[in-house]
Design an enzyme around this catalytic site. Structure first.
Site: not given
Lengths: 93, 360
Positions: B148-149
């Site tokens: 997700c980052v």
């Protein structure tokens, strides 16, 4: 401790050690959150595991009176002995 | 405060394209589709339905029609479908972003391709080059595994590159098809929660160096990565014979609460800024508890993360593409004034965070 409660204790032990990777002991006096360090996901995994094994339903209201491993074992044992009856169809509007 | 010369070297974000696959399913349709499988192991299905509703996602866009998923039994079948859909969606989103930036594929110098939901060699950026005719000397940086980052980290790494090559143009492409990673036979609670939260989508950010002509859009003034030691089991994949089995701990919101305030304050202080100076917050749509943790830890006004909440509600967590969706919405719907500051932030497996300081 009644036989049924012992059976529930065994299942609680299995779930927290096998599914939740808890390494320590599991005793009736232990606090689920403080001692076993169960977070919301851990508590859900534990509840679902017990529901599946004993074919019962546990609710939010049930959780109010449950603090320790022993509380939970007692609740599940009672629920197994006296399952909540489904509402008869004719009673529904 | 950053010097004027420092700002001059800051690349700008020209445009962000977004695309969703065409097969929409409401959360209730998805719950109905999952019920039969859940019933093979679970007794209290209402509890599982409640878990799906608790993530506050209205529905998801899926790479394939619902009925096309059950026949995909093996990792190879799912990953082959992923390559086909990722390439299609990737092309759509890059063309859209380049059009919005008034650029052509031949003007792209560097492609950063980020994903965590499928694997391909040659990577998807190479397949896009053949379809879109990037120049033969374009540079490729495929990034797998940041999760997700990666949307925020991809923008940060592209900006790092453009400081070294200020006349260049870089695109950051995030394609995530979470539905094609779903392990239907994994009936664990973390997997059931993940199957309620994650959706499919793609986004592409176009960045240009400070010396490239026609600068417009917010500048990437700085970025900062934060790695949290000994948190490997907080989130990730266990790679198994059937594909990617999700690792998801309930500790994620707690980690955000414990760390993000210090991380953001420290980062801003390096640039002579405080939280109160930030006008625009672009937060990854991790889930309701993660967004609440951001709001609480950073003491944000109720409307500060409105665009993140809306995105979560409408399309679910799109992993790395999510924060770029929110960034795109911010660019297009907010009348930001020159000089206003923004922070883009995301977290992902490692566990870690990436913060990007923006200035309009």
């Amino acid at each position: 401790m009644a036989e049924r409660e012992l059976e529930v204790m065994t299942e609680i032990h299995r779930i927290v050690t096998e599914e939740l990777e808890w390494k320590g002991a599991v005793e009736p006096s232990q606090d689920l959150v403080r001692d076993l360090q169960l977070d919301s996901l851990g508590l859900t995994v534990l509840a679902v595991g017990l529901e599946n094994r004993f074919r019962i339903r546990l609710s939010e209201e049930d959780a109010q009176g449950v603090r320790t491993v022993g509380d939970l074992a007692k609740l599940v044992a009672q629920r197994v002995a006296a399952p909540v009856e489904p509402i008869p169809e004719e009673a529904l509007p | 405060m950053l010097s004027a010369s420092g700002q001059d070297r800051s690349p700008s974000i020209r445009a962000v394209g977004r695309a969703l696959p065409p097969h929409y399913a409401s959360q209730e349709q998805l719950i109905a589709a999952f019920r039969e499988m859940w019933a093979t192991r679970h007794f209290n299905l209402e509890r599982l339905e409640d878990l799906h509703r608790a993530v506050r996602v209205g529905g998801r866009h899926l790479a394939l029609p619902l009925e096309a998923y059950p026949p995909l039994l093996t990792f190879q079948q799912r990953n082959d479908a992923w390559i086909r859909s990722a390439t299609e969606l990737g092309e759509t989103v890059v063309r859209q972003a380049l059009d919005a930036a008034e650029l052509t594929p031949g003007e792209v110098d560097h492609v950063f391709f980020v994903t965590v939901t499928g694997i391909a060699t040659p990577s998807i950026d190479a397949r896009l080059a053949n379809r879109m005719r990037f120049r033969e000397d374009f540079k490729r940086t495929p990034l797998f595994g940041l999760g997700c980052v990666a949307g925020a980290a991809g923008v940060a790494r592209a900006a790092d590159y453009l400081r070294g090559f200020p006349e260049h143009t870089a695109v950051v492409i995030a394609v995530e098809l979470c539905s094609l990673t779903l392990q239907r036979e994994d009936l664990s609670i973390p997997n059931i929660i993940a199957s309620g939260l994650f959706g499919d989508g793609a986004a592409c950010a176009v960045l240009r160096g400070a010396a490239a002509p026609g600068a417009r859009g917010p500048r990437v003034v700085a970025s900062r990565s934060v790695f949290y030691p000994d948190t490997e089991r907080i989130m990730g994949w266990d790679v198994v014979d059937s594909g990617f089995k999700v690792v998801l701990s309930a500790k994620v919101p707690g980690l955000v609460k414990d760390h993000i305030r210090g991380n953001v304050d420290g980062f801003l202080a390096q640039h002579g800024l405080k939280r109160g100076d930030i006008r625009h917050w672009v937060a990854h749509t991790g889930g309701p508890k993660v967004l609440e943790a951001f709001e609480e830890a950073l003491e944000l006004a109720p409307s500060a993360l409105e665009r993140s909440w809306a995105s979560l509600r409408e399309v679910g967590n799109l992993s790395s593409a999510s924060v770029l969706f929110v960034l795109g919405e911010t660019l297009e719907s907010v009348r930001a004034q020159p000089g206003e500051w923004g922070v883009m932030m995301a977290m992902g497996p490692g566990f870690g965070a990436e913060m990007v300081l923006l200035r309009w």
